[in-house]
Write a protein that holds these residues in place. Structure first.
Motif, short mmCIF file in Angstrom:
data_model
loop_
_atom_site.label_atom_id
_atom_site.label_comp_id
_atom_site.label_asym_id
_atom_site.label_seq_id
_atom_site.Cartn_x
_atom_site.Cartn_y
_atom_site.Cartn_z
N GLY A 93 22.97 18.37 80.98
CA GLY A 93 23.96 19.05 80.15
C GLY A 93 23.53 20.41 79.66
O GLY A 93 24.28 21.09 78.94
N ALA A 94 22.34 20.85 80.05
CA ALA A 94 21.85 22.17 79.63
C ALA A 94 22.51 23.28 80.44
O ALA A 94 22.75 23.12 81.64
N SER A 95 22.78 24.39 79.76
CA SER A 95 23.36 25.55 80.42
C SER A 95 22.82 26.81 79.78
O SER A 95 22.74 26.91 78.54
N TYR A 96 22.41 27.76 80.60
CA TYR A 96 21.88 29.04 80.11
C TYR A 96 22.67 30.15 80.79
O TYR A 96 22.77 30.18 82.02
N GLU A 97 23.23 31.07 80.00
CA GLU A 97 24.10 32.10 80.54
C GLU A 97 23.58 33.50 80.24
O GLU A 97 22.94 33.73 79.22
N GLY A 98 23.90 34.42 81.14
CA GLY A 98 23.57 35.83 80.96
C GLY A 98 24.45 36.68 81.85
O GLY A 98 25.43 36.20 82.43
N VAL A 99 24.07 37.95 81.98
CA VAL A 99 24.85 38.91 82.77
C VAL A 99 23.93 39.62 83.76
O VAL A 99 22.87 40.13 83.37
N ILE A 100 24.32 39.63 85.03
CA ILE A 100 23.68 40.48 86.02
C ILE A 100 24.40 41.82 85.96
O ILE A 100 25.58 41.92 86.29
N ARG A 101 23.71 42.83 85.53
CA ARG A 101 24.36 44.13 85.33
C ARG A 101 24.68 44.82 86.66
O ARG A 101 23.96 44.66 87.66
#
Length: 628
Positions: A139-147
């Protein structure tokens, strides 16, 4: 940013990463959530002790952080997890969303040594920003942005750091807040991200907690230095095994090779592929490579992996094999031409990289430390050293080879390690005929160093508010021109902080900023360290006195070439050596040269078209011109 966890439940992990104690009961998980976030860092300590530990986390928070770069239409992204218990899935999935919904890119298992995996996605569209997320079946989720690559932006901004000392394992909210406001295009951590010599994994997880908020959304370069791989100083000697004698001054690595490889994989696996991937001794890998961000071409080098250890090679002239404190010693006695600094593989890379200007308006070298002895006083004000072989002022012959390779492409240099922020214009044969360097300050400066020469500097600029500026010899009799330094002083947090470099592709200017800790960069009265900011031009990185000039080049369509200028290469026909290669501005350029009695070949590239002129004679007086 990953959630912080309570002090209530902690576990100490051995190198074997025992997992039996990692299982959380439902009551423990509920207690963690109800407790809410603790200050980042505190959860990494056992109660009443300074020993670093890895905390238990709720199983839906097992993904710690991610690091990524994009280069040559390839995305590389490392996902770093907290330890998984026996029986828990090892697979993690990378997804991306460019605006049309989430798309699965890959599912991979993390390893059981450092609980990480690195994704490689070819055919990546660098022109578009994309959200990414890494998910785990628990259930783990890690989010970010590839610029998106900032190729159309006039300015490329780099934030640079060094020395994340464990004398302060707390959060870094002041740095994170400032970096978010400065919004750099690239983050560069030049070494000593970890000071816990035998516990890199625990320290690395803490690093992710401290800086996760800024690294998740922008490309990041991390390169390990001596403390990361478990020793106080490092002369890598091509991957040899060190006995540890003389502070490892015999050369090589103290920790087992598997430990070194684990550290390097954790910190560098997300970098672009190494340009020359053959491993060194003990099977230790290499990571020197290139990374282009928005038209600024960065060479990432390893300035300690190949370096020769001084013990047994040079006469001992101080309390340690690497410290010289005899003011009457002869620097030539330690200049051993056979001693290696960068090594032939990296020098060859710098030569090839310097001639390749595809996708590049400007060039910059990133490494652990600068090529000079940049400090006189170490640790405490009574400890004056004449010369420090841990600096890259030694070996002198290797140092000069490195600077010559860099200046041929007018490359600027950003580094750290010295615990002392400096701006130095390096000299090879004369003051100022080499590249400029910016050594950024430590994040936490537990071990102060001072630039405090006993003699006056040559050509000191009276408008410079810093007294110890101008031309000097360092302890190895290398020529250095000091323009700015940030010595520890009362009230400046031992001169800790971070650096920012702004590359203006239109004007070809490079601006260096140096920000102290605890300063709010958004405040109207925010002040940098005295001596900063400092702006130079790209051409200042090979500011050698010309002996003559070649005829002025008038280049048709030059101003319409990529980044507003053609690439000009000058070759000495007597030796066959490339004198320099540079992307100039506009459609006119008169090439300076450093010999009068030879002829030159000039190559001019506009887009995909190359024109070559041979047997070009130097002429100091005439304003001759060549139409191209």
């Amino acid at each position: 940013m990953p959630h912080a966890v309570s002090l209530a439940i902690l576990t100490v992990l051995t190198l074997a990463h025992s997992t039996s104690a990692l299982e959380l009961t439902d009551a423990e998980a509920d207690a963690l959530r109800k407790a809410g976030p603790a200050p980042v860092g505190k959860e990494f300590f056992s109660a009443g002790a300074r020993k670093l530990v890895v905390p238990k986390v709720p199983r839906d928070q097992v993904i710690g952080f991610c690091l990524y770069t994009t280069e040559n239409d390839t995305l590389k992204l490392s996902a770093q997890l907290y330890p998984l218990a026996d029986g828990e899935p090892r697979a993690v999935t990378l997804e991306a969303d460019t605006g049309a919904g989430w798309k699965k890119l890959a599912t991979q298992d993390v390893d059981g040594d450092h609980w990480m995996t690195t994704y490689r996605v070819e055919g990546w569209d660098e022109s578009k920003a994309a959200k990414y997320r890494v998910t785990h079946p628990l259930g783990a989720s890690y989010e970010g942005v590839i610029r998106a690559d900032p190729i159309d932006e006039e300015e490329v901004v780099v934030a640079a750091f060094t020395g994340n000392s464990n004398t302060d394992r707390g959060p870094r909210p002041d740095i994170v807040k400032n970096v978010l406001a400065q919004d750099p295009d690239l983050l560069f951590f030049s070494g000593d991200q970890s000071y816990d010599h035998k516990r890199h994994y625990a320290a690395w997880m803490l690093f992710g907690r401290q800086f996760g908020e800024i690294i998740k959304d922008r490309p990041t370069v991390c390169i390990p230095d001596d403390h990361d791989v478990g020793q106080g100083n490092l002369w890598g000697a091509g991957g040899a095994k060190s006995t540890g004698k003389g502070g490892a001054a015999d050369g090589g690595y103290v920790m087992p090779a598997d430990y070194v490889k684990m550290v390097e994989r954790a910190q560098t696996a997300h970098l672009p592929d190494p340009v020359d991937p053959a491993p060194v001794k003990q099977g230790i890998g290499v990571y020197f490579t290139r990374l282009r961000i928005g038209g600024v071409d960065f060479a990432i080098i390893e300035d300690r992996k190949f370096k020769t250890g001084p013990m047994g090679l040079v006469p001992k002239q101080g309390p340690r094999p690497d410290h010289i404190n005899d003011p009457n010693y002869d620097p030539q006695t330690v200049d051993m031409p056979e001693a290696v600094l960068l090594g032939e593989r990296q020098l060859r890379f710098l030569d090839q990289w310097g001639q390749d200007w595809d996708g590049a308006a400007m060039k910059c070298v990133l490494s652990q430390t600068i090529f000079a002895g940049g400090a006189h006083i170490h640790g405490k004000t009574t400890n004056r050293l004449v010369a420090d072989m841990d600096s890259n002022g030694w070996p002198q012959t290797g140092r000069n080879k490195a600077l010559v390779a860099m200046r041929k492409s007018f490359a600027f240099h950003v580094a750290g390690d010295q615990h002392l922020a400096t701006i130095i214009h390096h000299g090879v044969n004369n003051w100022g005929d080499g590249p400029w360097s910016f050594c950024v300050p430590s994040i936490v400066n537990y071990y102060g160093r001072w630039w405090w020469p006993l003699e006056d500097g040559l050509n000191h600029n009276p408008d410079n508010p810093l007294p110890f500026t101008g031309g000097f010899y360092d302890g190895f009799r290398n020529k250095v021109t000091m323009h700015a330094y940030a010595n520890p002083a009362p009230g400046n947090f031992r001169a800790a902080g971070h650096g920012v470099v702004r590359f203006n592709k239109r004007t070809r200017e490079i601006t260096m900023e140096c920000w102290p800790r605890k300063v709010d960069v958004t405040a109207a009265d925010a002040r940098q360290f005295v001596g900063w900011p400092k702006t130079i031009t790209q051409m200042d990185n090979y500011d050698r006195q010309p002996q003559a000039y070649l005829p002025k080049l008038k280049i048709e369509g030059g101003a319409d070439a990529p980044f507003g200028g053609p690439v000009v290469q000058v070759i000495d026909e007597e030796t066959g050596e490339v004198v320099y290669t540079v992307r100039v501005q506009g459609d006119e350029f008169r090439p300076p040269v450093f010999k009068e009695e030879v002829t030159y070949t000039v190559k001019v590239t506009v887009g995909d078209a190359e024109k070559v002129i041979e047997r070009v004679e130097a002429n100091w007086e005439r304003e001759a011109a060549v139409d191209l």
